[in-house]
Write a protein that holds these residues in place. Sequence first.
Motif, PDB file in Angstrom:
ATOM      1  N   HIS A  18       0.828  -1.199   0.000  1.00  0.00           N
ATOM      2  CA  HIS A  18       0.000   0.000   0.000  1.00  0.00           C
ATOM      3  C   HIS A  18       0.863   1.250   0.000  1.00  0.00           C
ATOM      4  N   HIS A  69      -1.759   1.511   8.277  1.00  0.00           N
ATOM      5  CA  HIS A  69      -3.169   1.749   7.954  1.00  0.00           C
ATOM      6  C   HIS A  69      -4.063   0.548   8.246  1.00  0.00           C
ATOM      7  N   CYS A 117      -0.956  -4.486   8.944  1.00  0.00           N
ATOM      8  CA  CYS A 117       0.051  -3.452   8.659  1.00  0.00           C
ATOM      9  C   CYS A 117       0.012  -2.375   9.745  1.00  0.00           C
TER      10      CYS A 117
HETATM   11  S1  FES Z   1       1.178   1.130   4.324  1.00  0.00           S
HETATM   12 FE1  FES Z   1       0.317  -0.778   4.850  1.00  0.00          FE
HETATM   13  S2  FES Z   1      -1.798  -0.409   4.883  1.00  0.00           S
HETATM   14 FE2  FES Z   1      -0.938   1.465   4.311  1.00  0.00          FE
END
Ligand code: FES
Length: 135
Positions: free
Chosen positions: A26, A63, A60
Amino acid sequence: VTLRGRSVAIFNVDGKLYALRDSCPHRGAPLSCGVLTGGSVSAPTPGHYVYDSTRRLLRCPWHGWEFDLETGQSWIEAQRLRVRSYEVAVEAGEALLDANIELADISEGSSMVPGPYRAETFDISVDGAYVVVDI
Ligand code: FES
């Protein structure tokens, strides 16, 4: 660990090893700082949740997106994301495992959908006192 310039997160969960690229697809958060958790499965009625502690989901740290620790598959409702994962085993000697693993469908009975992304994964094994990651 850093292997040939790549950050690899190695997890030992109840003696089973997993290796994932230590970068969330992400926004690049270090997945090694994530939280290991179980997951919800379909519930008999709306508004109720059933928690399955046997599912190995890595959340994670930035986020909160969740990835299956074994397959790297993300499970985010209405979004599609996948972290690449690697098949892992403990072998005596130098036997290496096939990196081409089938996507495990843990969405059966769930409202979650698999995503299109997959983080890079690596073969991992134990040889004597060494953890061997095949990059
Ligand atoms: S960096 Fe992993 S969910 Fe956004």
